[in-house]
Design a protein around this motif. Structure first.
Motif, PDB file in Angstrom:
ATOM      1  N   LEU A 234      16.859 -20.124  57.745  1.00 41.59           N
ATOM      2  CA  LEU A 234      18.286 -19.979  58.014  1.00 41.59           C
ATOM      3  C   LEU A 234      18.507 -18.476  58.005  1.00 41.59           C
ATOM      4  N   PRO A 235      19.657 -17.961  57.641  1.00 43.95           N
ATOM      5  CA  PRO A 235      19.710 -16.505  57.577  1.00 43.95           C
ATOM      6  C   PRO A 235      18.744 -15.979  56.513  1.00 43.95           C
ATOM      7  N   LEU A 236      18.417 -16.815  55.552  1.00 45.78           N
ATOM      8  CA  LEU A 236      17.425 -16.495  54.527  1.00 45.78           C
ATOM      9  C   LEU A 236      16.401 -17.624  54.533  1.00 45.78           C
ATOM     10  N   LYS A 237      15.200 -17.355  54.027  1.00 44.55           N
ATOM     11  CA  LYS A 237      14.176 -18.391  53.981  1.00 44.55           C
ATOM     12  C   LYS A 237      14.425 -19.297  52.772  1.00 44.55           C
ATOM     13  N   TYR A 238      14.391 -20.589  53.016  1.00 43.06           N
ATOM     14  CA  TYR A 238      14.522 -21.587  51.964  1.00 43.06           C
ATOM     15  C   TYR A 238      13.256 -22.415  51.899  1.00 43.06           C
TER      16      TYR A 238
END
Length: 160
Positions: free
Chosen positions: A78-82
Motif C-alpha cells: 500500500l503506501p507502506l509495506k504491510y
C-alpha cells in the motif's frame, strides 16, 4: 504546470487494515499451518481484487538465536509495506508476548513496526493458483465463503 498524482488517504488505509484484520480472525481459528493459512488468505485477496505477494522463507528470532523455518507470509504494498502473518505466534512459546514482554507480530501489520527481535527473510515467492474455492471451503471448515473483505481504499488527488 502542476502534476496530479493519486495517493491513498493514509487514514483510510489504516481503517481498511483494521477491517481486514478483523475479518481474517476467523481464519486464525482454522487448524492450518502457515502455508495453509497463507494460501487461504491469498485466495481471499485474489477473490476481492487485493494485490499481494506470498513469500516463503524464514523468520530469524535474534533474541533466541534461532530460525522459524520454513515460514510463509503475505505482503501488501500500500503506501507502506504491510505483512500478513497469523501463524508466527504459534511457532514461538508465549504466543502473544514472549517471556521478555516483546509482542510477537500477528495479523496485518506494517513491516517497519516489526520488533527488532524478528527478521523476515524471503527465499522465494509462491503462488497458490492450483487450489479451487471448494477446496478452500473444506480446508477452512466452511469459513472461507463467510469472509467478505472491503476493497482497498480509494485514492485522492493531490497537486504537487
Amino acid at each position: 504546470m502542476a502534476e496530479i498524482i493519486a495517493l491513498p488517504d493514509l487514514k483510510k488505509v489504516r481503517s481498511w487494515i483494521e477491517d481486514v484484520s478483523e475479518e481474517l480472525e476467523v481464519i486464525d481459528m482454522c487448524d492450518l499451518e502457515c502455508d495453509g493459512v497463507s494460501a487461504v488468505i491469498s485466495m481471499i485477496f485474489r477473490r476481492c481484487g487485493i494485490d499481494h505477494k506470498v513469500f516463503t522463507g524464514f523468520v530469524r528470532d535474534n533474541q533466541e538465536d534461532c530460525l522459524i523455518f520454513p515460514h510463509v507470509w503475505l505482503e501488501l504494498d500500500l503506501p507502506l509495506k504491510y505483512i500478513v502473518d497469523i501463524r508466527l505466534k504459534n511457532c514461538i512459546e508465549g504466543y502473544e508476548q514472549d517471556s521478555y514482554g516483546i509482542e510477537i507480530p500477528n495479523g496485518v501489520f506494517r513491516a517497519r513496526d516489526i520488533p527488532k527481535r524478528f527478521d523476515y527473510i524471503r527465499s522465494g515467492q509462491i503462488n497458490f493458483d492450483e487450489f479451487s474455492e471448494s477446496e478452500f471451503e473444506i480446508l477452512t471448515e466452511g469459513k472461507y465463503s463467510e469472509i467478505k473483505l472491503p476493497r482497498t481504499p480509494s485514492s485522492r488527488q493531490l497537486k504537487i
